[in-house]
Scaffold this motif. Structure first.
Motif, PDB file in Angstrom:
ATOM      1  N   HIS A 193     -10.584  32.235  -5.646  1.00  0.00           N
ATOM      2  CA  HIS A 193      -9.492  31.964  -4.710  1.00  0.00           C
ATOM      3  C   HIS A 193      -9.997  31.426  -3.378  1.00  0.00           C
ATOM      4  CE1 HIS A 193     -10.933  36.092  -4.205  1.00  0.00           C
ATOM      5  NE2 HIS A 193     -10.561  36.022  -2.934  1.00  0.00           N
ATOM      6  N   ASN A 194     -11.259  31.714  -3.037  1.00  0.00           N
ATOM      7  CA  ASN A 194     -11.819  31.182  -1.796  1.00  0.00           C
ATOM      8  C   ASN A 194     -12.370  29.775  -1.957  1.00  0.00           C
ATOM      9  OD1 ASN A 194     -11.441  33.475  -0.034  1.00  0.00           O
ATOM     10  ND2 ASN A 194     -12.997  34.533  -1.250  1.00  0.00           N
ATOM     11  N   TYR A 195     -12.270  29.210  -3.160  1.00  0.00           N
ATOM     12  CA  TYR A 195     -12.808  27.881  -3.426  1.00  0.00           C
ATOM     13  C   TYR A 195     -11.723  26.931  -3.924  1.00  0.00           C
ATOM     14  CZ  TYR A 195     -17.175  30.412  -2.977  1.00  0.00           C
ATOM     15  OH  TYR A 195     -18.198  31.188  -2.492  1.00  0.00           O
ATOM     16  N   CYS A 216     -13.440  34.825   7.967  1.00  0.00           N
ATOM     17  CA  CYS A 216     -14.214  35.736   7.121  1.00  0.00           C
ATOM     18  C   CYS A 216     -13.725  37.155   7.380  1.00  0.00           C
ATOM     19  CB  CYS A 216     -15.716  35.614   7.418  1.00  0.00           C
ATOM     20  SG  CYS A 216     -16.750  36.660   6.361  1.00  0.00           S
ATOM     21  N   TYR A 217     -12.987  37.696   6.424  1.00  0.00           N
ATOM     22  CA  TYR A 217     -12.478  39.067   6.578  1.00  0.00           C
ATOM     23  C   TYR A 217     -12.236  39.663   5.196  1.00  0.00           C
ATOM     24  CZ  TYR A 217      -7.909  36.815   5.918  1.00  0.00           C
ATOM     25  OH  TYR A 217      -6.871  36.079   5.427  1.00  0.00           O
ATOM     26  N   TRP A 218     -12.048  40.997   5.185  1.00  0.00           N
ATOM     27  CA  TRP A 218     -11.895  41.773   3.951  1.00  0.00           C
ATOM     28  C   TRP A 218     -10.597  42.577   4.048  1.00  0.00           C
ATOM     29  CZ3 TRP A 218     -15.237  42.104  -0.317  1.00  0.00           C
ATOM     30  CH2 TRP A 218     -14.944  43.113  -1.241  1.00  0.00           C
ATOM     31  N   GLU A 223     -26.129  36.050   0.225  1.00  0.00           N
ATOM     32  CA  GLU A 223     -25.604  37.320  -0.275  1.00  0.00           C
ATOM     33  C   GLU A 223     -24.093  37.394  -0.179  1.00  0.00           C
ATOM     34  OE1 GLU A 223     -27.778  36.981   2.125  1.00  0.00           O
ATOM     35  OE2 GLU A 223     -29.706  37.574   1.228  1.00  0.00           O
ATOM     36  N   LEU A 224     -23.488  36.484   0.584  1.00  0.00           N
ATOM     37  CA  LEU A 224     -22.043  36.495   0.747  1.00  0.00           C
ATOM     38  C   LEU A 224     -21.319  35.826  -0.428  1.00  0.00           C
ATOM     39  CD1 LEU A 224     -19.881  37.421   2.781  1.00  0.00           C
ATOM     40  CD2 LEU A 224     -20.017  35.163   3.848  1.00  0.00           C
ATOM     41  N   PRO A 237     -10.454  41.122  -2.711  1.00  0.00           N
ATOM     42  CA  PRO A 237     -10.104  41.411  -1.310  1.00  0.00           C
ATOM     43  C   PRO A 237     -10.720  40.448  -0.305  1.00  0.00           C
ATOM     44  CG  PRO A 237     -10.900  43.384  -2.461  1.00  0.00           C
ATOM     45  CD  PRO A 237     -11.259  42.209  -3.297  1.00  0.00           C
ATOM     46  N   ALA A 238     -11.729  39.671  -0.683  1.00  0.00           N
ATOM     47  CA  ALA A 238     -12.435  38.818   0.269  1.00  0.00           C
ATOM     48  C   ALA A 238     -11.611  37.579   0.593  1.00  0.00           C
ATOM     49  CB  ALA A 238     -13.783  38.403  -0.302  1.00  0.00           C
TER      50      ALA A 238
END
Length: 521
Positions: free
Chosen positions: A323-325, A389-391, A471-472, A480-481
């Protein structure tokens, strides 16, 4: 008749009302039903359980005893709502379609419907289909084609854009000029009258070498008797196509074949300039250009940079939420609607959610958090939305992530630097530009979302240069990211392979499976 205890006797000749007869028949039926069920179970030698439902019995008793439900009252049934909106719209379009006397249905044009249709899509009144031999019949055909995506707004037809803006427009016009489409089926909405389906849908700037388009076309079936690849059919179509769009073959398929549904895997190549990683053609650090990474990694060798790049690519392999891509809102679960079952993941119709990779400009608001921003103040999260950038610590109904964001990447590899330039397949022999080294990145997956490949490659480049913590990447693949990711240009992305499920062998096929209808992909 009454039993004689205060009413009419059996021989009195008194008549019984229809309501009393209905009550008597209903009482007899309810008393006989358990016995009938027991008899049927014994006769079939299968144990059955009879459950007496008092609510059903009361409802049946009311049905027969109600005076409103007499034998002469009609039974009312509720009309079922129309389930297929697309079919209903197509019927509405052709409701007032009339054919002049002495004219065939296939020779009458049907104008595209809708207020969004660009004027260039309208059919000229004097347009006629070219003359074709009488042997032409409507058959299901699969076209293997390739094209250069530069200059096109993708390969999917869009009636709101000028005619010729997409590869579908160019291909449909060429098919009509070749006599493969009837005038009545020409320029239909979403090419629905042709049963048009694509194995992959690419957007602006993306090219292809292995796109398969399935459709119902007018062809000569006898051509396949001596030419199973359909090269003569393809040559006839190519005479009406520009040089940067080509049909390689035309295959005969079953009626049930749909290119999008049958395609199970796609493979894309991306030519990444080696200077983006600070490398030369030998895979070493290029001292002639400034180091594009962070200062702390300026002393790393070329092999270390390439190793970090490959390691970042491998982190995307497997089944994850991407979903972040992508443009997250385009695949978000619909709120306030019931689930659509097993078709949720693959889309309802052929164009609902196809495999897509494109280059439309994206704005960060669409790539980021909430769709409308109305829930920002009430959703708990850790991190910074301003920095992208949040969770999330709780469910955010305005920014949902569901199964439509899940994809599977089978392999993601990067080759050693090579040269593209004069005399090479990827270059132009007439150009005087010096050879430019590049890194070929190959990704294979079941399907891809909008921007997904280019955002994954750009993120891996940023991780190799130290601009994005490597690592991210695993954390960004969790639900959740919420992480804003970079995107790479589309000019060097192209589809190189499409894998299809195997066909079932025909009953009349030889044992060796050498016939065109055999068990071959």
């Amino acid at each position: 008749h009454d039993d004689g205890s205060g009413g009419a006797s059996r021989g009195s000749g008194a008549t019984v009302s229809p309501q009393s007869r209905a009550r008597y028949l209903a009482a007899w039926a309810m008393a006989s039903l358990p016995q009938w069920a027991t008899h049927q179970a014994a006769a079939s030698h299968r144990p059955r359980r009879w459950r007496w439902n008092e609510r059903a019995a009361a409802a049946s008793w009311w049905w027969w005893s109600s005076s409103a439900r007499s034998s002469s009252s009609p039974v009312r049934t509720r009309a079922k709502p129309e389930r297929n909106d697309a079919r209903r719209d197509r019927r509405a379009e052709s409701a007032d379609w009339t054919v002049p006397d002495g004219v065939s249905h296939g020779d009458v044009a049907r104008q595209p419907a809708g207020d969004h249709v660009h004027p260039s899509h309208l059919i000229a009144p004097n347009l006629r289909r070219p003359d074709v031999p009488e042997t032409y019949k409507k058959k299901p055909v699969a076209l293997l084609m390739g094209y250069v995506g530069a200059g096109y707004s993708g390969n999917t037809t869009n009636a709101s854009l000028p005619r010729g803006s997409t590869v579908d427009d160019v291909l449909e016009d060429a098919l009509f000029d070749a006599g493969c489409i009837l005038l009545s089926n020409y320029r239909s909405r979403s090419l629905s009258r042709l049963k048009w389906s694509r194995s992959s849908r690419t957007d602006k700037g993306v090219s292809s070498l292995a796109t398969v388009v399935s459709a119902r076309l007018e062809v000569d079936p006898g051509d396949w008797d001596t030419d199973p690849e359909g090269t003569r059919i393809a040559a006839n179509i190519n005479r009406h196509l520009p040089t940067h769009v080509r049909v390689f073959a035309a295959y005969s398929t079953p009626k049930s074949f749909q290119a999008r549904r049958a395609c199970v895997r796609r493979t894309y190549d991306y030519l990444l300039p080696a200077r983006c990683l600070g490398l030369n053609v030998h895979g070493e650090r290029d001292e002639s250009i400034a180091w594009p990474g962070v200062p702390g990694l300026a002393n790393d060798t070329g092999s270390e940079v390439l190793s970090r790049f490959r390691r970042a690519l491998q982190m995307f392999e497997g089944s994850h939420y991407f979903h972040n891509y992508t443009k997250r809102s385009a695949y978000a679960p619909a709120r306030g609607r019931r689930r659509r079952g097993r078709y949720d993941r693959y889309g309802g119709d052929d164009d609902d959610e196809e495999e897509t990779e494109g280059s439309e400009p994206m704005d960060e608001a669409d790539d980021g958090g909430s769709v409308d921003g109305s829930n920002d103040a009430f959703t708990e999260y850790v991190g910074s939305k301003r920095r992208g950038c949040y969770w999330l610590k709780a469910r955010d109904d305005a920014d949902l992530v569901g199964v439509k964001h899940a994809r599977k990447v089978n392999s993601f590899v990067a080759a050693d630097p090579a040269v593209a330039g004069p005399g090479c397949a990827a270059g132009d022999a007439s150009s005087d530009a010096p050879p430019s080294p590049f890194v070929r990145v190959t990704v294979n997956g079941d399907s891809f979302m909008l921007y997904q490949i280019r955002k994954m490659i750009a993120t891996a480049v940023a991780a190799a240069l130290g601009h994005f913590p490597i690592e991210l990447i695993p954390a960004s693949l969790t639900r959740p990211a919420r992480i804003a990711t970079p995107i790479a240009p589309a000019s060097t992305l192209y589809l190189v392979d499409a894998e299809f499920m195997s066909f079932r062998p025909r009953k009349d096929a030889p044992a060796g499976g050498d016939s065109p209808g055999g068990d071959s992909p």
